[in-house]
Design a protein around this motif. Structure first.
Motif, PDB file in Angstrom:
ATOM      1  N   ARG A   1      -9.052   7.560  31.413  1.00 52.01           N
ATOM      2  CA  ARG A   1      -9.337   8.172  30.197  1.00 52.01           C
ATOM      3  C   ARG A   1      -8.764   9.530  30.213  1.00 52.01           C
ATOM      4  O   ARG A   1      -8.895  10.456  31.164  1.00 52.01           O
ATOM      5  CB  ARG A   1     -10.878   8.326  29.983  1.00 52.01           C
ATOM      6  CG  ARG A   1     -11.663   7.149  29.382  1.00 52.01           C
ATOM      7  CD  ARG A   1     -13.121   7.873  29.091  1.00 52.01           C
ATOM      8  NE  ARG A   1     -13.813   7.833  30.296  1.00 52.01           N
ATOM      9  CZ  ARG A   1     -14.884   8.627  30.496  1.00 52.01           C
ATOM     10  NH1 ARG A   1     -15.537   9.305  29.303  1.00 52.01           N
ATOM     11  NH2 ARG A   1     -15.595   8.732  31.406  1.00 52.01           N
TER      12      ARG A   1
ATOM     13  N   SER B   1      -7.046  12.797  28.215  1.00 52.08           N
ATOM     14  CA  SER B   1      -6.818  13.907  27.135  1.00 52.08           C
ATOM     15  C   SER B   1      -5.612  14.568  27.364  1.00 52.08           C
ATOM     16  O   SER B   1      -5.504  15.295  28.433  1.00 52.08           O
ATOM     17  CB  SER B   1      -8.027  14.761  27.134  1.00 52.08           C
ATOM     18  OG  SER B   1      -7.981  15.862  26.182  1.00 52.08           O
TER      19      SER B   1
ATOM     20  N   TYR C   1      -6.373  10.305  23.897  1.00 47.24           N
ATOM     21  CA  TYR C   1      -6.871  11.263  23.193  1.00 47.24           C
ATOM     22  C   TYR C   1      -5.961  12.566  23.190  1.00 47.24           C
ATOM     23  O   TYR C   1      -5.326  12.666  24.367  1.00 47.24           O
ATOM     24  CB  TYR C   1      -8.402  11.583  23.396  1.00 47.24           C
ATOM     25  CG  TYR C   1      -9.333  10.392  22.797  1.00 47.24           C
ATOM     26  CD1 TYR C   1     -10.133  10.732  21.894  1.00 47.24           C
ATOM     27  CD2 TYR C   1      -9.335   9.127  23.403  1.00 47.24           C
ATOM     28  CE1 TYR C   1     -11.274   9.895  21.341  1.00 47.24           C
ATOM     29  CE2 TYR C   1     -10.503   8.472  22.667  1.00 47.24           C
ATOM     30  CZ  TYR C   1     -11.282   8.746  21.869  1.00 47.24           C
ATOM     31  OH  TYR C   1     -12.156   7.725  21.316  1.00 47.24           O
TER      32      TYR C   1
ATOM     33  N   ARG D   1      -8.904  10.155  17.179  1.00 46.63           N
ATOM     34  CA  ARG D   1      -8.519  10.500  18.519  1.00 46.63           C
ATOM     35  C   ARG D   1      -8.119  12.194  18.790  1.00 46.63           C
ATOM     36  O   ARG D   1      -7.277  12.396  19.753  1.00 46.63           O
ATOM     37  CB  ARG D   1      -7.500   9.668  19.302  1.00 46.63           C
ATOM     38  CG  ARG D   1      -8.361   8.313  19.524  1.00 46.63           C
ATOM     39  CD  ARG D   1      -7.386   7.379  20.252  1.00 46.63           C
ATOM     40  NE  ARG D   1      -6.383   6.594  19.317  1.00 46.63           N
ATOM     41  CZ  ARG D   1      -5.124   5.885  19.636  1.00 46.63           C
ATOM     42  NH1 ARG D   1      -4.879   6.248  20.919  1.00 46.63           N
ATOM     43  NH2 ARG D   1      -4.684   5.285  18.743  1.00 46.63           N
TER      44      ARG D   1
ATOM     45  N   ASN E   1     -15.208  12.594  17.890  1.00 43.21           N
ATOM     46  CA  ASN E   1     -14.158  12.069  18.758  1.00 43.21           C
ATOM     47  C   ASN E   1     -14.309  12.797  20.247  1.00 43.21           C
ATOM     48  O   ASN E   1     -14.081  12.026  21.247  1.00 43.21           O
ATOM     49  CB  ASN E   1     -12.801  12.750  18.223  1.00 43.21           C
ATOM     50  CG  ASN E   1     -12.433  12.116  16.920  1.00 43.21           C
ATOM     51  OD1 ASN E   1     -13.284  11.498  16.623  1.00 43.21           O
ATOM     52  ND2 ASN E   1     -11.324  12.545  16.266  1.00 43.21           N
TER      53      ASN E   1
ATOM     54  N   PHE F   1     -15.282  10.288  23.618  1.00 39.31           N
ATOM     55  CA  PHE F   1     -14.379  10.509  24.557  1.00 39.31           C
ATOM     56  C   PHE F   1     -14.971  10.797  26.021  1.00 39.31           C
ATOM     57  O   PHE F   1     -14.896  10.165  26.869  1.00 39.31           O
ATOM     58  CB  PHE F   1     -13.276  11.563  24.597  1.00 39.31           C
ATOM     59  CG  PHE F   1     -12.251  11.786  25.660  1.00 39.31           C
ATOM     60  CD1 PHE F   1     -11.257  10.783  26.026  1.00 39.31           C
ATOM     61  CD2 PHE F   1     -12.399  12.819  26.277  1.00 39.31           C
ATOM     62  CE1 PHE F   1     -10.346  11.016  26.857  1.00 39.31           C
ATOM     63  CE2 PHE F   1     -11.722  13.242  27.635  1.00 39.31           C
ATOM     64  CZ  PHE F   1     -10.856  12.188  27.849  1.00 39.31           C
TER      65      PHE F   1
END
Length: 338
Positions: free
Chosen positions: A235, A237, A260, A291, A330, A334
């Motif tokens: 994951r 960001s 994201y 996102r 969002n 996440f």
């Protein structure tokens, strides 16, 4: 005649009420007032706060509006902070107590739960004041932070850390796909730890201030492609959303739907019209509003949090539902917050 006058008066009153309702819809209904997750807040303490008050004017891009290189940039930068040119600058605190008092006020006023990035010692201080609201995130940079993998695993298993970031390798001239990061990405994927990677703008003149190895080209989100192929369950960001590589960001979000982004203070780094028109509108128009996460990039000046929120709330092209997604939904998805 009296009936005619009465009809005119009623017509005027009705029109006035309609105008008020219209203003309410524009001024209130479109403003998001619910809880907020700030994906990008930096922890400071007495060792990182400046010894004297410094004033900040935004947008940051105009802090030093012009520069002649016969002068040292650091001198121009310091002069701008000591003698801010705007009418109502934000002023830094010189003590941890003063700073955290301002932070507390911002968090309570705007109902914010922050992802707080910092070193282990600093975050321990923050836990004593904000343990009920903060989400601890371990900042990391290769070469500077030589943390063995077993030690890193222990920090996440036993010390309450929930996010790995801000990964600030860009400031050290290290791209996000550097092979030395593989072991850390693999651990994050294995432990299902989200990572937050700095990819975007730093302070104006960063290479001449505190980051001589900073490489602007390492903001390009395309550099994450081989990382996501190796670690498909990671994951990620992208902090500062890889600004200004918006087209590259869009193609990466299209092909890698686990990506994201957080807005990371770019909303106050540039004039709002530029941020709206060429960044936020474009990412939204591409269909990735689910996102985009709110990030203030608050550091020495706690008021940046409120100003960052206002800039997003004042974007009249966003619906209330879209603002709710950016401010809370969002990020909750996440971070896997129920």
């Amino acid at each position: 005649m009296r009936t005619f006058k009465l009809l005119i008066v009623l017509s005027i009153i009705s029109a006035f009420k309609s105008m008020l309702i219209s203003q309410d819809k524009k001024g209130d209904v479109s403003l998001y007032k619910g809880p907020i997750i700030d994906m990008h807040l930096h922890a400071e303490n007495n060792s990182t706060l400046p010894p004297e008050e410094l004033g900040l004017c935004i947008p940051l891009s105009n802090l030093v509006p012009h520069f002649d290189p016969k002068q040292e940039f650091g001198e121009a930068w310091t002069a701008a902070l000591k003698n801010p040119s705007c009418k109502n600058p934000m002023w830094s605190s010189t003590s941890f107590e003063g700073y955290t008092s301002k932070i507390q006020s911002q968090l309570e006023t705007y109902k914010v739960r922050p992802v707080v990035s910092g070193s282990t010692p600093i975050l321990e201080e923050w836990k004593q004041k904000f343990s009920n609201t903060m989400i601890p995130s371990l900042e990391f940079q290769l070469e500077r932070d030589s943390i063995p993998l077993d030690s890193l695993r222990g920090l996440f298993e036993n010390n309450g850390f929930q996010v790995l970031g801000e990964i600030s390798n860009q400031y050290a001239g290290i791209p996000p796909n550097d092979p030395r990061m593989d072991a850390y990405y693999a651990l994050a994927e294995e432990m299902e730890i989200p990572v937050a990677i700095h990819m975007g703008t730093g302070a104006p003149g960063s290479p001449y201030l505190f980051s001589p190895k900073y490489v602007a080209a390492y903001s390009n989100p395309l550099l994450l492609e081989e990382v996501l192929k190796k670690y498909p369950k990671l994951r990620i960001s992208i902090m500062h959303y890889g600004e200004p590589f918006i087209d590259e960001l869009i193609t990466m979000m299209y092909h890698y739907p686990q990506i994201y982004v957080d807005l990371g203070g770019i909303q106050w780094a540039y004039p709002s019209d530029y941020f709206y028109q060429y960044h936020l509108k474009k990412i939204m128009a591409a269909g990735f509003g689910k996102r985009i996460m709110f990030g203030s990039d608050t550091f020495l000046w706690p008021e940046l949090l409120g100003k960052s929120i206002d800039i997003i709330n004042e974007a009249d092209f966003l619906t209330l539902e879209q603002k709710a997604d950016i401010f809370y939904n969002n990020a909750a998805r996440f971070l896997r917050i129920d």
